[in-house]
Design an enzyme around this catalytic site. Structure first.
Site, PDB file in Angstrom:
ATOM      1  N   GLU A 163     -47.765   7.239 -53.357  1.00  0.00           N
ATOM      2  CA  GLU A 163     -46.650   6.853 -54.245  1.00  0.00           C
ATOM      3  C   GLU A 163     -45.347   6.894 -53.473  1.00  0.00           C
ATOM      4  O   GLU A 163     -45.096   7.827 -52.713  1.00  0.00           O
ATOM      5  CB  GLU A 163     -46.473   7.828 -55.430  1.00  0.00           C
ATOM      6  CG  GLU A 163     -47.471   7.657 -56.534  1.00  0.00           C
ATOM      7  CD  GLU A 163     -47.221   8.599 -57.705  1.00  0.00           C
ATOM      8  OE1 GLU A 163     -46.062   9.029 -57.921  1.00  0.00           O
ATOM      9  OE2 GLU A 163     -48.204   8.904 -58.398  1.00  0.00           O
ATOM     10  N   GLU A 178     -50.664  15.076 -57.713  1.00  0.00           N
ATOM     11  CA  GLU A 178     -49.531  16.009 -57.764  1.00  0.00           C
ATOM     12  C   GLU A 178     -49.820  17.269 -58.577  1.00  0.00           C
ATOM     13  O   GLU A 178     -49.210  17.494 -59.633  1.00  0.00           O
ATOM     14  CB  GLU A 178     -48.285  15.299 -58.306  1.00  0.00           C
ATOM     15  CG  GLU A 178     -47.854  14.114 -57.460  1.00  0.00           C
ATOM     16  CD  GLU A 178     -46.476  13.561 -57.838  1.00  0.00           C
ATOM     17  OE1 GLU A 178     -45.840  14.104 -58.754  1.00  0.00           O
ATOM     18  OE2 GLU A 178     -46.035  12.596 -57.180  1.00  0.00           O
TER      19      GLU A 178
HETATM   20  C1  FCB Z   1     -44.522  11.077 -59.785  1.00  0.00           C
HETATM   21  C2  FCB Z   1     -45.688  10.808 -60.708  1.00  0.00           C
HETATM   22  C3  FCB Z   1     -45.729   9.392 -61.234  1.00  0.00           C
HETATM   23  C4  FCB Z   1     -44.352   8.855 -61.548  1.00  0.00           C
HETATM   24  C5  FCB Z   1     -43.393   9.096 -60.414  1.00  0.00           C
HETATM   25  C6  FCB Z   1     -42.007   8.570 -60.644  1.00  0.00           C
HETATM   26  O1  FCB Z   1     -44.245  12.434 -59.786  1.00  0.00           O
HETATM   27  O2  FCB Z   1     -46.910  11.067 -60.040  1.00  0.00           O
HETATM   28  O3  FCB Z   1     -46.592   9.373 -62.338  1.00  0.00           O
HETATM   29  O4  FCB Z   1     -43.918   9.357 -62.740  1.00  0.00           O
HETATM   30  O5  FCB Z   1     -43.321  10.457 -60.124  1.00  0.00           O
END
Ligand code: FCB
Length: 466
Positions: free
Chosen positions: A370, A165
């Site tokens: 994620e 990210e």
């Molecule tokens: C993302 C991050 C991760 C976590 C989630 C909830 O932006 O990559 O580390 O904090 O959000």
């Protein structure tokens, strides 16, 4: 209806070094920008820090055993840069590398595929003191660090990602300042974005040079699922502007070797982008073996009116906007139920992103690196943690992944965020994203009902009816 996933689909869960490891001052590790930031009063809820976190550094064997019991096929973790190269320069600290070797060996011994992320936000403090991501040199330092980790772990890790990210690193770290290092300077944020892109390109080159041919190199981004509030031209323009800043600022260089012309126009009053040098874009456009997509919630925007609604962009209450050149954009709460982060639950955002990149780069396999949700999970009188909301969230989002696959997306795996409850950045330990509950007083791990549910899905490769 049940939904079967393709054979070989990776069922994983993810964490990040600073969020879980603890052991902040052990075995030669020094401060990262997150150590400095979390130790600065007022920056993190409750004054929480990652000093101890969930003590994964000492408990990784127990944690890997639990992953195996929960049928995880893959584990996405990040390497702490200041643990293996404390000042961000020079030789590696062997004890730091030994930890990751031991972790990976433990995973492989349990048949769990490691997915290694090189950078999940913990820049060595010394590199920030030398200017941080707004400085070009940081990208070269990252490439050296990538090489060092590849030399140490390339014999046993096949799946690598450069950055996690970069939007958050650049715009929350240097723009709104709600993340480390907490600067609020739109020029610095845009410079950081470019140097993160460059770091990705140089880092990917360094990995290819050091890794065996079978290794796969990817990146994890958090593209925005950005929607216009109404079909008006003004709201459409707000959508275009935020899409450029949230997504195309990274994906255009990485996937196509160019910056979006509209991004340069929108930000012309802030910077002339002279920090982009000849040949940078050809370095940044490095052939990817997979594109990692992180997704939580969509973003709804409109043109700002005179009675501008409160900013609700889900990225914390920074006084400064994380969106340079977008002062005339208003953010709205999307419809849908809310998680504990006040993020609306909307799996169509994930479907849309998977289909977008399927159209844009049809030959690049996708990974959901994620996806997940925070809820106020508590053990009941019998010590059981029931989290039906998380099961519903995972169910609907896995349904979106399945639908995208049915519609032609080449999605190879899904990583639930997160394996364990952990340090949720500026929210500290207040927000629980884990499939496994952690009692922070005792460090006891208790799989929530969602962990057992996910284990069944991972074992069978089949999503049951809702
Ligand atoms: C993302 C991050 C991760 C976590 C989630 C909830 O932006 O990559 O580390 O904090 O959000």
């Amino acid at each position: 209806m049940t939904a079967s996933f393709p054979p070989g689909f990776l069922w994983g869960a993810a964490t990040a070094a600073y969020q879980v490891e603890g052991a902040a001052q052990e075995d030669g590790r020094t401060r990262s920008i997150w150590d400095t930031f979390s130790h600065t009063p007022g920056k993190v809820a409750g004054g929480d820090t990652g000093d101890v976190a969930v003590d994964h550094y000492h408990r990784f064997r127990e944690d890997v055993r639990l992953m195996a019991e929960l049928r995880l096929g893959a584990y996405r973790f990040s390497v702490s840069w200041p643990r293996v190269q404390p000042t961000g320069r020079g030789p590696a600290v062997q004890r730091g590398l030994d930890f990751y070797r031991a972790l990976v060996d433990e995973l492989l011994a349990h048949g769990i595929t490691p997915l290694l992320t090189l950078y999940h936000w913990d820049l060595p403090q010394e590199l920030e003191s030398a200017g941080g991501w707004p400085e070009r040199d940081t990208a070269y330092r990252f490439a050296d660090y990538a090489r060092l980790v590849a030399d140490a772990l390339g014999d046993r890790v096949e799946m690598w990602t450069t950055l996690n990210e970069p939007w958050c690193s650049a715009f929350l770290g240097y723009g709104s300042g709600v993340h480390a290092p907490g600067r609020t300077d739109p020029v610095a944020a845009l410079r950081a974005a470019h140097h993160l892109n460059l770091a990705h390109g140089l880092g990917a080159q360094a990995l290819r040079g050091a890794l065996p041919a079978r290794a796969r190199v990817a990146v994890s981004i958090n593209p925005g699922a950005v929607r216009a509030l109404t079909p008006s031209a003004e709201d459409g323009d707000a959508q275009r502007r935020i899409d450029a800043l949230a997504t195309r600022i990274f994906t255009d260089p990485m996937l196509h070797g160019r910056y979006p012309a509209d991004l340069f126009e929108d930000t012309a009053g802030i910077t002339d982008w002279q920090f982009v040098r000849d040949f940078d874009l050809s370095v940044i456009k490095h052939p990817l073996d997979a594109l990692g997509i992180n997704y939580y919630t969509p973003t709804v925007v409109s043109a700002a009116t005179d009675n501008e609604p409160p900013r609700k962009d889900g990225h914390g209450a920074g006084a400064q906007s994380p969106w340079p050149g977008a002062d005339r954009v208003a953010f709205h709460q999307p419809p849908g139920e809310l998680t504990a982060m006040e993020w609306s639950v909307d799996p169509t955002g994930l479907y849309d992103l998977l289909m977008r990149f399927t159209r844009e780069v049809p030959r690049v396999p996708l990974l959901v690196t994620e996806n997940g949700a925070a809820y106020e999970d508590k053990p009941d009188a019998d010590g059981v943690v029931h989290d039906p909301e998380r099961i519903a969230y995972l169910h609907s989002h896995l349904g979106a992944v399945h639908r995208a696959i049915a519609d032609g997306a080449d999605v190879r795996g899904y990583f639930l965020w997160s394996f364990l409850d952990n340090f949720e950045w500026a929210y500290g330990y207040e927000k629980r994203f884990g499939a496994v509950h952690v009692d922070y007083a005792t460090q006891a791990r208790t799989p929530k009902s969602s962990a057992h549910w996910y284990a069944d899905v991972a074992r069978s490769g089949v999503l049951p009816p809702a």
